[in-house]
Scaffold this active site. Structure first.
Site, PDB file in Angstrom:
ATOM      1  N   GLU A 109       0.827  -1.206   0.000  1.00  0.00           N
ATOM      2  CA  GLU A 109       0.000   0.000   0.000  1.00  0.00           C
ATOM      3  C   GLU A 109       0.858   1.251   0.000  1.00  0.00           C
ATOM      4  O   GLU A 109       1.989   1.238   0.477  1.00  0.00           O
ATOM      5  CB  GLU A 109      -0.893   0.016   1.258  1.00  0.00           C
TER       6      GLU A 109
ATOM      7  N   CYS B 171       3.636   8.291   1.292  1.00  0.00           N
ATOM      8  CA  CYS B 171       4.206   7.319   2.214  1.00  0.00           C
ATOM      9  C   CYS B 171       4.267   5.994   1.449  1.00  0.00           C
ATOM     10  O   CYS B 171       3.235   5.489   1.003  1.00  0.00           O
ATOM     11  CB  CYS B 171       3.277   7.222   3.429  1.00  0.00           C
TER      12      CYS B 171
ATOM     13  N   CYS C 103       6.322  -7.278   6.405  1.00  0.00           N
ATOM     14  CA  CYS C 103       7.543  -6.952   7.152  1.00  0.00           C
ATOM     15  C   CYS C 103       7.863  -8.106   8.086  1.00  0.00           C
ATOM     16  O   CYS C 103       6.960  -8.711   8.657  1.00  0.00           O
ATOM     17  CB  CYS C 103       7.358  -5.669   7.971  1.00  0.00           C
TER      18      CYS C 103
ATOM     19  N   CYS D 189       7.042  -6.235  15.061  1.00  0.00           N
ATOM     20  CA  CYS D 189       6.675  -5.329  16.161  1.00  0.00           C
ATOM     21  C   CYS D 189       5.196  -5.577  16.500  1.00  0.00           C
ATOM     22  O   CYS D 189       4.337  -5.492  15.617  1.00  0.00           O
ATOM     23  CB  CYS D 189       6.911  -3.875  15.757  1.00  0.00           C
TER      24      CYS D 189
ATOM     25  N   CYS E  38       2.124  -3.229  15.388  1.00  0.00           N
ATOM     26  CA  CYS E  38       2.058  -2.802  13.988  1.00  0.00           C
ATOM     27  C   CYS E  38       1.320  -3.846  13.151  1.00  0.00           C
ATOM     28  O   CYS E  38       1.651  -5.031  13.190  1.00  0.00           O
ATOM     29  CB  CYS E  38       3.481  -2.603  13.466  1.00  0.00           C
TER      30      CYS E  38
ATOM     31  N   GLY F  24       6.870  -2.414   5.585  1.00  0.00           N
ATOM     32  CA  GLY F  24       8.226  -2.923   5.426  1.00  0.00           C
ATOM     33  C   GLY F  24       9.291  -2.137   6.155  1.00  0.00           C
ATOM     34  O   GLY F  24       9.090  -0.998   6.583  1.00  0.00           O
TER      35      GLY F  24
ATOM     36  N   SER G 158      12.721   4.484  14.751  1.00  0.00           N
ATOM     37  CA  SER G 158      11.534   4.117  15.532  1.00  0.00           C
ATOM     38  C   SER G 158      11.985   3.579  16.877  1.00  0.00           C
ATOM     39  O   SER G 158      12.339   2.411  17.004  1.00  0.00           O
ATOM     40  CB  SER G 158      10.727   3.070  14.770  1.00  0.00           C
ATOM     41  N   LEU G 159      11.984   4.438  17.880  1.00  0.00           N
ATOM     42  CA  LEU G 159      12.536   4.051  19.179  1.00  0.00           C
ATOM     43  C   LEU G 159      11.455   3.453  20.081  1.00  0.00           C
ATOM     44  O   LEU G 159      11.575   2.330  20.555  1.00  0.00           O
ATOM     45  CB  LEU G 159      13.198   5.267  19.838  1.00  0.00           C
ATOM     46  N   HIS G 160      10.440   4.211  20.359  1.00  0.00           N
ATOM     47  CA  HIS G 160       9.245   3.767  21.109  1.00  0.00           C
ATOM     48  C   HIS G 160       9.472   3.464  22.587  1.00  0.00           C
ATOM     49  O   HIS G 160       8.503   3.306  23.338  1.00  0.00           O
ATOM     50  CB  HIS G 160       8.565   2.562  20.459  1.00  0.00           C
TER      51      HIS G 160
ATOM     52  N   ASN H 144      -2.014   3.934  16.648  1.00  0.00           N
ATOM     53  CA  ASN H 144      -3.214   3.489  15.936  1.00  0.00           C
ATOM     54  C   ASN H 144      -3.505   2.081  16.402  1.00  0.00           C
ATOM     55  O   ASN H 144      -2.708   1.183  16.143  1.00  0.00           O
ATOM     56  CB  ASN H 144      -2.959   3.435  14.435  1.00  0.00           C
TER      57      ASN H 144
ATOM     58  N   CYS I 291      -0.180   5.319  10.255  1.00  0.00           N
ATOM     59  CA  CYS I 291       0.992   4.514  10.573  1.00  0.00           C
ATOM     60  C   CYS I 291       0.598   3.190  11.202  1.00  0.00           C
ATOM     61  O   CYS I 291      -0.208   3.155  12.110  1.00  0.00           O
ATOM     62  CB  CYS I 291       1.878   5.205  11.585  1.00  0.00           C
TER      63      CYS I 291
HETATM   64  N1  SAH Z   1       9.727  -0.348   9.387  1.00  0.00           N
HETATM   65  C1  SAH Z   1      10.020   1.023   9.506  1.00  0.00           C
HETATM   66  C2  SAH Z   1       9.159   1.908   8.632  1.00  0.00           C
HETATM   67  C3  SAH Z   1       7.715   1.545   8.502  1.00  0.00           C
HETATM   68  S1  SAH Z   1       6.742   1.743   9.947  1.00  0.00           S
HETATM   69  C4  SAH Z   1       9.957   1.452  10.968  1.00  0.00           C
HETATM   70  O1  SAH Z   1       9.476   0.687  11.778  1.00  0.00           O
HETATM   71  O2  SAH Z   1      10.435   2.534  11.255  1.00  0.00           O
HETATM   72  C5  SAH Z   1       6.571   3.519  10.007  1.00  0.00           C
HETATM   73  C6  SAH Z   1       6.331   4.070  11.399  1.00  0.00           C
HETATM   74  O3  SAH Z   1       5.020   3.702  11.869  1.00  0.00           O
HETATM   75  C7  SAH Z   1       7.304   3.548  12.435  1.00  0.00           C
HETATM   76  O4  SAH Z   1       7.752   4.606  13.236  1.00  0.00           O
HETATM   77  C8  SAH Z   1       6.472   2.579  13.217  1.00  0.00           C
HETATM   78  O5  SAH Z   1       6.978   2.338  14.492  1.00  0.00           O
HETATM   79  C9  SAH Z   1       5.133   3.287  13.217  1.00  0.00           C
HETATM   80  N2  SAH Z   1       4.012   2.430  13.576  1.00  0.00           N
HETATM   81  C10 SAH Z   1       3.832   1.129  13.294  1.00  0.00           C
HETATM   82  N3  SAH Z   1       2.663   0.700  13.803  1.00  0.00           N
HETATM   83  C11 SAH Z   1       2.083   1.761  14.412  1.00  0.00           C
HETATM   84  C12 SAH Z   1       0.860   1.951  15.098  1.00  0.00           C
HETATM   85  N4  SAH Z   1       0.005   0.946  15.264  1.00  0.00           N
HETATM   86  N5  SAH Z   1       0.595   3.178  15.591  1.00  0.00           N
HETATM   87  C13 SAH Z   1       1.462   4.196  15.408  1.00  0.00           C
HETATM   88  N6  SAH Z   1       2.624   4.072  14.769  1.00  0.00           N
HETATM   89  C14 SAH Z   1       2.940   2.876  14.268  1.00  0.00           C
HETATM   90 FE1  SF4 Z   2       8.057  -3.654  10.394  1.00  0.00          FE
HETATM   91 FE2  SF4 Z   2       8.190  -1.051  11.020  1.00  0.00          FE
HETATM   92 FE3  SF4 Z   2       5.933  -2.482  11.457  1.00  0.00          FE
HETATM   93 FE4  SF4 Z   2       8.089  -2.931  12.980  1.00  0.00          FE
HETATM   94  S1  SF4 Z   2       6.899  -1.028  12.852  1.00  0.00           S
HETATM   95  S2  SF4 Z   2       6.794  -4.500  12.022  1.00  0.00           S
HETATM   96  S3  SF4 Z   2       9.721  -2.644  11.489  1.00  0.00           S
HETATM   97  S4  SF4 Z   2       6.839  -2.013   9.468  1.00  0.00           S
END
Ligand code: SAH
Ligand code: SF4
Length: 416
Positions: A127, A140, A147, A151, A154, A202, A259-261, A335, A378
């Site tokens: 997408e 985006c 992927c 995580c 996600c 990804g 993406s630290l979190h 989200n 995201c």
């Molecule tokens: N794989 C890469 C890029 C794609 S994800 C990464 O993880 O950085 C893009 C961004 O969306 C990342 O910062 C990821 O942590 C965030 N993301 C993934 N799932 C999310 C969710 N459910 N709510 C908010 N952000 C999310």
């Molecule tokens: Fe992959 Fe980024 Fe989602 Fe983690 S947050 S599963 S690295 S797309």
């Protein structure tokens, strides 16, 4: 195109040699290699292809200008009038195959946001999302179908990895967005694509070669590439340290988002499983190397999850890690995704987190929530067959017309 193939689950074939009993046959879609496309190749390589077809080398440049400068779609090739009719067919076949078919197009935010679900020739799903703002337009893009990083918050991570996308499959998402904007298909009149964020499906740095080639193609001026400013490009990574270091050495002045979190390994191990391989301190050390090499501020992405990582003590710990660094924090309200009970932080919790970071002198922004109603925000990008996404369609305005047979792949009709 790789057809559906029936494959035995047994190395012995449909009849197991050991037992003589038939084994279960599984329909397996074999991941295919996407067809070669001019965006996969350097300008010189394209010229060589033209010559191998018995054409002058400059025909490859002409075709490249149609693609990158005129943004011609694959079903408008009759407008390429500078290519002699006899040469056009072979050149198109060799250098401009259709790689992505839109399967569904959804829009929201009064037509300023559009999500496109794509299917590749071998059936992989991905997408992209186009977002129009008063001062810029962003796409985006996905770097992989699915992927493999797992995580747990996600949606893409929950589905696993299908395959890496090719350079051209990535570039094509961007060219499509530029075309949509130029042709006023999004609300707000004619627009120009200014930003590309690798924040779709990804992990970009797990598909390093294709992603860095795509970045080069996006930056190079036509006929080599699309001619976008490198300042508008952002690669987001989960923190693959060796690849971050390698990217720092590429001399590509793109922005890195990390993406630290969580500021501590104990929690980050849970939220971002690859942290057990490259922990917080190593990820940030690589981020600072990148900032140093590129001169660009690194963006620290932090999804605020209610009661999980949004306490003020963690804001403090984060501030300590980032103090004096070339970095800013981008907070993302989580989200919620199916299959996870985590929720976005309550507004008061989010405000307290932001306040503490700012008090400590850390530049902090809160990401807008564009595309939420169409699951285009995201972490919600989890392409799935149309029939399984009813909850999405009910909130939508646009459907792909004629996409199934590819006859009018970009002829999407707004049904509103
Ligand atoms: N794989 C890469 C890029 C794609 S994800 C990464 O993880 O950085 C893009 C961004 O969306 C990342 O910062 C990821 O942590 C965030 N993301 C993934 N799932 C999310 C969710 N459910 N709510 C908010 N952000 C999310
Ligand atoms: Fe992959 Fe980024 Fe989602 Fe983690 S947050 S599963 S690295 S797309």
């Amino acid at each position: 195109m790789t057809p559906m193939t029936a494959e035995s689950e047994s190395p012995d074939g449909p009849m197991s040699a050991g037992t003589g009993r038939p084994v279960r046959l599984a329909l397996t879609r074999r991941a295919g290699r996407p067809a070669r496309h001019l965006a996969d190749l350097s300008r010189d390589e394209r010229r060589q292809v033209a010559v191998s077809l018995g054409q002058p080398a400059f025909r490859a440049d002409q075709l490249s200008r149609h693609y990158f400068a005129r943004l011609v779609d694959a079903d408008e090739t009759e407008t390429m009038t500078d290519l002699p009719e006899g040469a056009r067919g072979p050149l198109l076949e060799a250098l401009l195959p259709r790689l992505l078919m839109p399967t569904r197009t959804l829009s929201c935010d009064d037509g300023l946001t559009r999500k496109i679900a794509w299917r590749t020739a071998d059936g992989a799903l991905l997408e992209s999302v186009i977002m129009r703002y008063p001062d810029r337009a962003t796409v985006c893009v996905s770097s992989q179908a699915g992927c493999g990083m797992g995580c747990p918050f996600c949606a893409t991570g929950q589905g696993g990895l299908t395959r890496n996308l090719s350079t051209a499959e990535i570039v094509e998402q961007v060219v499509h967005a530029a075309r949509v904007l130029r042709r006023r298909e999004l609300a707000g009149g004619e627009g120009r694509l200014s930003n590309v964020v690798f924040m779709g499906m990804g992990e970009p740095l797990a598909n390093y070669t294709a992603v860095t080639a795509a970045l080069r193609r996006l930056i190079a001026p036509p006929p080599e590439g699309l001619g976008l400013s490198a300042r508008g490009l952002t690669v987001s990574t989960v923190g693959l340290v060796p690849a971050m270091r390698r990217l720092a050495g590429e001399g590509l002045p793109v922005t890195l988002a990390v993406s630290l979190h969580a500021p501590d390994d104990e929690l980050r191990d849970e939220l971002v499983p690859i942290n057990t391989r490259w922990p917080v301190a190593e990820v940030l050390a690589a981020a600072w190397e990148y900032a140093e090499a590129s001169g660009r501020r690194v963006s620290i992405e932090y999804a605020l999850i209610d009661g999980v990582n949004d306490d003020v003590a963690r804001a403090d710990a984060l501030a300590t890690l980032l103090a004096g660094r070339l970095a800013h924090v981008n907070l993302i309200p989580l989200n919620p995704t199916d299959g996870s009970s985590w929720r976005a932080s309550a507004p008061a919790g989010q405000r307290a987190f932001v306040r503490r970071l700012r008090e400590r002198g850390i530049a902090t922004t809160v990401r807008d929530t564009r595309g939420r109603e169409i699951a285009a925000a995201c972490g919600q990008l989890a392409a799935e067959p149309a029939g399984r996404a009813r909850h999405v369609e009910s909130a939508t305005t646009v459907e792909a017309a004629g996409a199934a047979n590819g006859s009018s792949a970009h002829g999407n009709r707004v049904l509103r």
